[in-house]
Motif scaffolding. Structure first.
Motif, PDB file in Angstrom:
ATOM      1  N   LEU A   1       0.834  -1.187   0.000  1.00 50.48           N
ATOM      2  CA  LEU A   1       0.000   0.000   0.000  1.00 50.48           C
ATOM      3  C   LEU A   1       0.876   1.248   0.000  1.00 50.48           C
ATOM      4  CD1 LEU A   1      -2.924   1.086   0.369  1.00 50.48           C
ATOM      5  CD2 LEU A   1      -2.467   1.082   2.803  1.00 50.48           C
ATOM      6  N   PHE A   2       0.681   2.116  -0.984  1.00 49.22           N
ATOM      7  CA  PHE A   2       1.330   3.421  -0.926  1.00 49.22           C
ATOM      8  C   PHE A   2       0.651   4.200   0.213  1.00 49.22           C
ATOM      9  CE2 PHE A   2       2.336   2.090  -5.212  1.00 49.22           C
ATOM     10  CZ  PHE A   2       3.613   2.590  -5.425  1.00 49.22           C
ATOM     11  N   ASP A   3       1.446   4.815   1.103  1.00 42.72           N
ATOM     12  CA  ASP A   3       0.877   5.512   2.267  1.00 42.72           C
ATOM     13  C   ASP A   3      -0.214   6.509   1.897  1.00 42.72           C
ATOM     14  OD1 ASP A   3       2.092   4.259   4.291  1.00 42.72           O
ATOM     15  OD2 ASP A   3       3.740   5.713   4.528  1.00 42.72           O
TER      16      ASP A   3
ATOM     17  N   LEU B   1      -4.356  -1.307   8.061  1.00 38.82           N
ATOM     18  CA  LEU B   1      -3.583  -1.453   6.825  1.00 38.82           C
ATOM     19  C   LEU B   1      -2.146  -0.965   6.907  1.00 38.82           C
ATOM     20  CD1 LEU B   1      -6.036  -0.216   4.084  1.00 38.82           C
ATOM     21  CD2 LEU B   1      -5.379  -2.551   4.642  1.00 38.82           C
ATOM     22  N   ARG B   2      -1.935   0.101   7.659  1.00 37.77           N
ATOM     23  CA  ARG B   2      -0.631   0.777   7.630  1.00 37.77           C
ATOM     24  C   ARG B   2       0.504  -0.222   7.820  1.00 37.77           C
ATOM     25  NH1 ARG B   2      -0.316   6.177   8.292  1.00 37.77           N
ATOM     26  NH2 ARG B   2      -2.207   6.189   9.567  1.00 37.77           N
ATOM     27  N   GLY B   3       1.448  -0.241   6.883  1.00 42.56           N
ATOM     28  CA  GLY B   3       2.598  -1.129   6.994  1.00 42.56           C
ATOM     29  C   GLY B   3       2.395  -2.510   6.374  1.00 42.56           C
TER      30      GLY B   3
ATOM     31  N   ASP C   1      -6.157  -8.862   9.785  1.00 43.14           N
ATOM     32  CA  ASP C   1      -4.821  -8.481  10.215  1.00 43.14           C
ATOM     33  C   ASP C   1      -3.805  -8.698   9.088  1.00 43.14           C
ATOM     34  OD1 ASP C   1      -2.603  -7.843  11.712  1.00 43.14           O
ATOM     35  OD2 ASP C   1      -2.531  -9.757  12.777  1.00 43.14           O
ATOM     36  N   PRO C   2      -3.876  -7.878   8.029  1.00 40.70           N
ATOM     37  CA  PRO C   2      -3.004  -8.108   6.860  1.00 40.70           C
ATOM     38  C   PRO C   2      -1.518  -8.030   7.191  1.00 40.70           C
ATOM     39  CG  PRO C   2      -4.206  -6.012   6.660  1.00 40.70           C
ATOM     40  CD  PRO C   2      -4.790  -6.728   7.837  1.00 40.70           C
TER      41      PRO C   2
ATOM     42  N   GLN D   1      -7.664  -5.257  -2.265  1.00 40.35           N
ATOM     43  CA  GLN D   1      -8.355  -4.186  -1.551  1.00 40.35           C
ATOM     44  C   GLN D   1      -7.502  -3.608  -0.434  1.00 40.35           C
ATOM     45  OE1 GLN D   1     -11.109  -2.737  -2.859  1.00 40.35           O
ATOM     46  NE2 GLN D   1     -10.285  -4.103  -4.415  1.00 40.35           N
ATOM     47  N   ILE D   2      -6.465  -4.351  -0.045  1.00 43.07           N
ATOM     48  CA  ILE D   2      -5.512  -3.818   0.924  1.00 43.07           C
ATOM     49  C   ILE D   2      -4.718  -2.683   0.274  1.00 43.07           C
ATOM     50  CG2 ILE D   2      -3.433  -4.388   2.260  1.00 43.07           C
ATOM     51  CD1 ILE D   2      -4.600  -7.270   2.407  1.00 43.07           C
ATOM     52  N   ALA D   3      -4.506  -2.802  -1.037  1.00 45.59           N
ATOM     53  CA  ALA D   3      -3.741  -1.782  -1.751  1.00 45.59           C
ATOM     54  C   ALA D   3      -4.635  -0.655  -2.266  1.00 45.59           C
ATOM     55  CB  ALA D   3      -2.975  -2.422  -2.898  1.00 45.59           C
TER      56      ALA D   3
END
Ligand code: IPM
Ligand code: MN
Length: 356
Positions: A111-113, A126-128, A230-231, A253-255
């Motif tokens: 994921l781009f922040d 999602l972060r990280g 918990d990705p 969808q995480i991205a």
């Protein structure tokens, strides 16, 4: 470096996004002093229309002769509601995978922040998150015997895996885990399916060669749940063809959007680089498709097939710069994106080119 790249745009938005991906490769060649020679070939619905075959021999010959393939998408709505169609665009894709020996499909989910808010999952979950999927691509229920019996009233598809097929994808996944956070999650359904029991047996055996990699086995239904819950717990995930197809759409969808995800299919010969999204005929020709997945596929091509790390990073940094500057395509825009920052396919491509 001098290389031959075959561009295979295929169907629908494949045409539009691949054009942009190719421009990015061109810009990289200019900046870093490489010579990329392009050729183009047909696959999918456009190939059926032109030649009657979803993968014409001419395309296959060109594919085998090239150093890497930048691929678009295949599919056409005309076939989706016609289960009796004998010739289908997807047959071209499957035949290409088999003929080129593309047994490993890498689908990085990162994921781009800047896109934390574009996903329907909470940003703090999602972060990280940073997952690398290895989907086996030339076996399983996709390629087993299939047919009808009982006068057509019963249908069957055979799922088959040999030890060798599991071993080679396992080694690729373990090798990758070694270069990352050294965690490998193998996904199967060994509580029910025999091919999964062989899968698990082989992974356990190969794991002995990689004592530095922490291995976890999961059932696919649990993985489907944990990806959303918990990705961040995942690093490298290795799984069979059908499970990998389904889980990577979910993981997209995480991205934030399918429009952001690139993939690499590698194996015995020429590698194929393509977005994971499909032909999207609902938006074809409107100039709104997100080309970033094709651009990021070009980045994977530079890295994996040509070993051009710096060049690949230049592409990823340019995409990052475009997102940091606030530009979005429609699929990754949110309620706070100003209308003037929502760009079409070519315009966002130009922003990427400027930053290369
Ligand atoms: C993919 C696609 C293909 C697949 C289809 C188009 C046959 O969904 O590349 O993920 O199922 O492998
Ligand atoms: Mn798919």
């Amino acid at each position: 470096m001098k290389k031959n790249i075959l561009v295979v745009p295929g169907d629908g938005i494949g045409q539009e996004v691949t054009e942009v991906g190719k421009k990015v490769l061109d810009a990289i060649a200019k900046k870093f002093g490489h010579e990329f020679i392009y050729d183009e070939a047909l696959i999918g619905h456009v190939a059926i229309e032109a030649t009657g075959s979803p993968l014409p021999d001419e395309t296959l010959v060109k594919m085998k002769a090239s150093d890497a393939i930048l691929f678009g998408a295949v599919g056409h709505p005309k076939y989706d509601n016609d289960p009796t169609a004998k010739v289908r665009p997807e047959q071209g894709l499957l035949k290409m995978r088999k003929e080129l020996g593309l047994y490993a499909n890498l689908r990085p989910i990162k994921l781009f922040d800047e896109l934390l808010d574009a996903s329907s999952i909470k940003p703090e979950i999602l972060r990280g998150a940073d997952i690398l999927f290895f989907r086996e691509l030339t076996g399983d229920i996709y390629f087993g015997e299939k047919g009808r019996k009982n006068d057509g009233n019963t249908a069957y598809d055979v799922a088959e895996y040999s030890r060798f097929e599991v071993e080679r994808i396992a080694r690729k996944a373990f090798d990758a885990a070694r270069t990352r956070r050294k965690k490998l999650c193998s996904v199967d359904k060994a509580n029910v399916i025999e091919t999964s029991r062989l899968w698990r047996e082989v992974i356990q055996k190969i794991a002995l060669e990689y004592p530095d990699v922490e291995v976890e086995h999961q059932f696919v239904d649990a993985t489907a749940m944990l990806l959303i819950k918990d990705p961040k717990r995942f690093d490298v995930v290795v799984t069979a063809n059908l499970f990998g197809d389904i889980l990577t759409d979910e993981a997209s969808q995480i991205a934030g959007s399918m429009g952001m995800l690139a993939s690499a299919s590698i194996g015995d010969g020429t590698g194929v680089y393509e977005p994971i999204h499909g032909s999207a005929h609902d938006i074809t020709g409107k100039g709104v498709a997100n080309p970033l997945a094709s651009i990021l596929s070009a980045a994977l091509l530079l890295d994996i097939s040509f070993g051009l790390k710096k060049e690949s990073e230049a592409v990823i940094n340019a995409v990052d710069g475009v997102l940091k500057a606030g530009f979005r395509t429609r699929d990754i825009a949110d309620a706070n994106t100003p209308a003037a920052s929502i760009l079409g396919t070519n315009a966002i491509g130009e922003e990427v080119l400027k930053r290369i």
